[in-house]
Write an enzyme that holds these catalytic residues in place. Structure first.
Site, mmCIF file in Angstrom:
data_model
loop_
_atom_site.group_PDB
_atom_site.id
_atom_site.type_symbol
_atom_site.label_atom_id
_atom_site.label_comp_id
_atom_site.label_asym_id
_atom_site.label_seq_id
_atom_site.Cartn_x
_atom_site.Cartn_y
_atom_site.Cartn_z
ATOM 1 N N ASN A 178 7.875 -5.453 -0.533
ATOM 2 C CA ASN A 178 7.795 -4.326 0.383
ATOM 3 C C ASN A 178 6.334 -4.254 0.779
ATOM 4 O O ASN A 178 5.514 -3.700 0.048
ATOM 5 C CB ASN A 178 8.250 -3.025 -0.277
ATOM 6 C CG ASN A 178 8.255 -1.861 0.696
ATOM 7 O OD1 ASN A 178 7.558 -1.883 1.704
ATOM 8 N ND2 ASN A 178 9.026 -0.844 0.382
ATOM 9 N N ALA A 235 2.889 -0.740 5.218
ATOM 10 C CA ALA A 235 2.365 -0.804 6.590
ATOM 11 C C ALA A 235 1.818 -2.185 6.949
ATOM 12 O O ALA A 235 1.734 -2.528 8.133
ATOM 13 C CB ALA A 235 1.293 0.257 6.787
ATOM 14 N N ARG A 237 4.716 10.987 -2.474
ATOM 15 C CA ARG A 237 4.488 10.874 -1.039
ATOM 16 C C ARG A 237 5.799 11.021 -0.269
ATOM 17 O O ARG A 237 6.735 10.271 -0.494
ATOM 18 C CB ARG A 237 3.866 9.515 -0.726
ATOM 19 C CG ARG A 237 3.682 9.246 0.737
ATOM 20 C CD ARG A 237 3.146 7.835 0.960
ATOM 21 N NE ARG A 237 3.106 7.542 2.374
ATOM 22 C CZ ARG A 237 3.535 6.413 2.914
ATOM 23 N NH1 ARG A 237 4.028 5.461 2.148
ATOM 24 N NH2 ARG A 237 3.468 6.241 4.200
ATOM 25 N N GLU A 297 12.146 -9.381 2.354
ATOM 26 C CA GLU A 297 11.360 -8.189 2.696
ATOM 27 C C GLU A 297 12.249 -6.959 2.621
ATOM 28 O O GLU A 297 13.375 -6.970 3.123
ATOM 29 C CB GLU A 297 10.791 -8.346 4.103
ATOM 30 C CG GLU A 297 9.923 -7.201 4.535
ATOM 31 C CD GLU A 297 9.234 -7.459 5.856
ATOM 32 O OE1 GLU A 297 9.142 -6.505 6.660
ATOM 33 O OE2 GLU A 297 8.769 -8.606 6.101
ATOM 34 N N TYR A 342 11.106 8.909 1.051
ATOM 35 C CA TYR A 342 11.057 7.893 0.003
ATOM 36 C C TYR A 342 11.704 8.304 -1.315
ATOM 37 O O TYR A 342 11.762 7.497 -2.235
ATOM 38 C CB TYR A 342 9.598 7.486 -0.248
ATOM 39 C CG TYR A 342 8.929 6.924 0.988
ATOM 40 C CD1 TYR A 342 9.291 5.677 1.484
ATOM 41 C CD2 TYR A 342 7.948 7.637 1.656
ATOM 42 C CE1 TYR A 342 8.693 5.161 2.616
ATOM 43 C CE2 TYR A 342 7.342 7.126 2.793
ATOM 44 C CZ TYR A 342 7.719 5.886 3.271
ATOM 45 O OH TYR A 342 7.122 5.374 4.390
ATOM 46 N N ARG A 397 11.923 5.094 12.908
ATOM 47 C CA ARG A 397 10.658 5.804 12.688
ATOM 48 C C ARG A 397 9.718 5.576 13.864
ATOM 49 O O ARG A 397 10.143 5.195 14.947
ATOM 50 C CB ARG A 397 10.054 5.353 11.357
ATOM 51 C CG ARG A 397 10.998 5.737 10.196
ATOM 52 C CD ARG A 397 10.408 5.588 8.843
ATOM 53 N NE ARG A 397 9.231 6.424 8.679
ATOM 54 C CZ ARG A 397 8.329 6.223 7.725
ATOM 55 N NH1 ARG A 397 8.483 5.228 6.869
ATOM 56 N NH2 ARG A 397 7.279 7.007 7.608
ATOM 57 N N PRO A 426 0.796 -1.220 0.000
ATOM 58 C CA PRO A 426 0.000 0.000 0.000
ATOM 59 C C PRO A 426 0.835 1.279 0.000
ATOM 60 O O PRO A 426 1.870 1.360 0.654
ATOM 61 C CB PRO A 426 -0.839 -0.099 1.278
ATOM 62 C CG PRO A 426 -0.152 -1.100 2.123
ATOM 63 C CD PRO A 426 0.559 -2.025 1.194
ATOM 64 N N ASN A 427 0.349 2.207 -0.776
ATOM 65 C CA ASN A 427 0.890 3.567 -0.902
ATOM 66 C C ASN A 427 2.215 3.648 -1.648
ATOM 67 O O ASN A 427 2.701 4.741 -1.909
ATOM 68 C CB ASN A 427 0.998 4.249 0.464
ATOM 69 C CG ASN A 427 -0.349 4.371 1.123
ATOM 70 O OD1 ASN A 427 -1.297 4.829 0.502
ATOM 71 N ND2 ASN A 427 -0.455 3.934 2.366
ATOM 72 N N HIS A 431 12.331 -2.584 3.033
ATOM 73 C CA HIS A 431 11.728 -1.310 3.424
ATOM 74 C C HIS A 431 12.689 -0.215 3.000
ATOM 75 O O HIS A 431 13.889 -0.286 3.285
ATOM 76 C CB HIS A 431 11.493 -1.249 4.930
ATOM 77 C CG HIS A 431 10.495 -2.263 5.388
ATOM 78 N ND1 HIS A 431 9.138 -2.064 5.270
ATOM 79 C CD2 HIS A 431 10.664 -3.498 5.907
ATOM 80 C CE1 HIS A 431 8.515 -3.144 5.721
ATOM 81 N NE2 HIS A 431 9.418 -4.024 6.106
#
Length: 149
Positions: free
Chosen positions: A73, A76, A17, A97, A22, A106, A9-10, A99
């Site tokens: 990735n 969330a 964003r 995985e 990012y 964070r 998502p996103n 990120h």
């Protein structure tokens, strides 16, 4: 034979964003660079904002004997989707995985990844280079498994 990249998502908003976290380029820019860096391999790419669709992608790629590995990735979803973790665990293809940001630097809720337990490895905080590192790892894993000593 190919590698699959699944973004959650996103991540379709990369370049728009929070560019301070990012970056300002799109994922298509990153994908072009990855395909150039690993031109000996096909790289398939999928993105979804839907948990169920991501699970379907993991299953479709993960059970395809031509898929050498998956880079995911989960966004969330990494922090609470046991369903995605179960899908990763269920497939024979190795999964790494990734990120983009350092999840440990964070917000507190990002410090835990429930999907990481099912993944072969996790790369966090290397920016977009995390995707390349994951693909290089999967390439070496494939080469070491296909070349008996």
């Amino acid at each position: 034979m190919y590698f699959a990249i699944i973004n959650g998502p996103n991540l379709n908003l990369l370049g728009k964003r929070q560019p301070e976290i990012y970056g300002s380029s799109t994922f298509e820019d990153t994908l072009t660079r990855l395909r150039g860096d690993l031109s000996d391999y096909e790289i398939k790419y999928s993105q979804s904002n839907s948990e169920g669709e991501i699970i379907d992608m993991i299953q479709n790629y993960g059970f395809d004997s031509d898929c050498l590995g998956i880079v995911i990735n989960p966004g969330a979803y990494a922090h609470y989707s046991h369903a995605i973790a179960d899908a990763i665990e269920a497939v024979p293809a190795p999964v790494v995985e990734v990120h983009i940001s350092n999840i440990y630097a964070r917000e507190e809720f990002r410090h835990t990844s429930v999907t990481a337990r099912a993944s072969k490895s996790i790369i966090s905080g290397c920016g977009r280079d995390g995707y390349l590192l994951a693909l290089l790892y999967l390439t070496r894993l494939f080469l070491s498994n296909s070349n008996p000593k």
